[in-house]
Design a protein around this motif. Structure first.
Motif, short mmCIF file in Angstrom:
data_model
loop_
_atom_site.label_atom_id
_atom_site.label_comp_id
_atom_site.label_asym_id
_atom_site.label_seq_id
_atom_site.Cartn_x
_atom_site.Cartn_y
_atom_site.Cartn_z
N LEU A 1 0.36 -1.20 0.29
CA LEU A 1 -0.27 -0.06 -0.10
C LEU A 1 1.07 1.33 0.05
CD1 LEU A 1 -3.11 -0.89 1.86
CD2 LEU A 1 -2.96 -1.35 0.18
N GLY A 2 1.63 1.36 0.58
CA GLY A 2 2.62 2.28 0.41
C GLY A 2 3.29 2.42 1.65
N ASP A 3 3.81 3.58 2.43
CA ASP A 3 5.37 4.27 3.47
C ASP A 3 4.40 5.10 4.55
OD1 ASP A 3 6.78 2.26 2.34
OD2 ASP A 3 7.58 4.02 0.83
N ILE A 4 4.32 4.76 5.61
CA ILE A 4 3.90 5.93 7.00
C ILE A 4 5.22 6.22 7.68
CG2 ILE A 4 2.64 6.32 8.60
CD1 ILE A 4 0.55 4.31 7.12
N ALA A 5 5.79 7.51 7.63
CA ALA A 5 6.56 7.84 8.97
C ALA A 5 5.69 8.65 9.94
CB ALA A 5 7.83 8.77 7.81
N ILE A 6 6.65 7.99 11.11
CA ILE A 6 5.77 9.21 12.39
C ILE A 6 6.79 9.45 13.17
CG2 ILE A 6 5.03 6.85 13.77
CD1 ILE A 6 2.55 8.01 14.47
N ALA A 7 6.70 10.65 13.56
CA ALA A 7 7.70 11.31 14.58
C ALA A 7 7.18 11.52 15.82
CB ALA A 7 7.81 12.86 13.95
#
Length: 164
Positions: A95-101
């Motif tokens: 589905l894709g990529d996620i980044a979380i901070a």
């Protein structure tokens, strides 16, 4: 739904991000009745980082070199044909990529008086919905996406993140 987790900021290990991400992914998949594609389960990649890293990503991909809580990069365009419409079903199992901070999520949770894990789960659901073609640019799209978030989180025992 499978989650490929990359932890750059070790503080994420203390909140069991892998477990939160798996629960969020399964809740979204169950609610939307996602089915395997070509016999494969769907997959997302999740980068757990700090504010400096997400600010760099935000600058590179959105020309906004400031930290943000979550970013997402769908593997394909799934946007609906009409505002407020249901996005197209995925044809790619990735589905894709996620980044979380970590930093900004922690600050937001504290400022909003929310449990950190509940806030992070909301942002993960939000990011996964983005990967699936949901958005909040148009008012009709925002109403649909936010409604789904509230329903999914409610089934997980998490209060409406938009109340208050």
């Amino acid at each position: 739904m499978n989650v490929d987790l990359v932890i750059e900021d070790e503080r994420w290990t203390a909140v069991d991000l892998g477990i939160l991400a798996g629960q969020a992914a399964e809740a979204v998949a169950d609610h939307l009745a996602l089915t395997p594609i070509d016999g494969q389960g769907v997959e997302i990649s999740l980068l757990a980082c700090d504010d400096a890293r997400i600010a760099a990503l935000n600058g590179d991909f959105r020309d906004k070199p400031l930290p943000t809580n979550v970013l997402s990069w769908p593997s394909e365009d799934r946007a609906p044909d009409q505002p407020g419409g249901v996005p197209h079903s995925p044809s790619d199992p990735e589905l894709g990529d996620i980044a979380i901070a970590y930093d900004i999520c922690q600050l937001e949770a504290a400022a909003q008086g929310k449990k950190f894990s509940a806030h992070v789960t909301h942002l993960l659901v939000h990011g996964i919905l983005h990967l699936l073609g949901y958005d909040h640019i148009d008012d009709k799209d925002a109403a649909l996406m936010e409604g789904l978030e509230v329903e999914i989180l409610g089934k997980m025992g998490i209060s409406d993140p938009y109340e208050g």
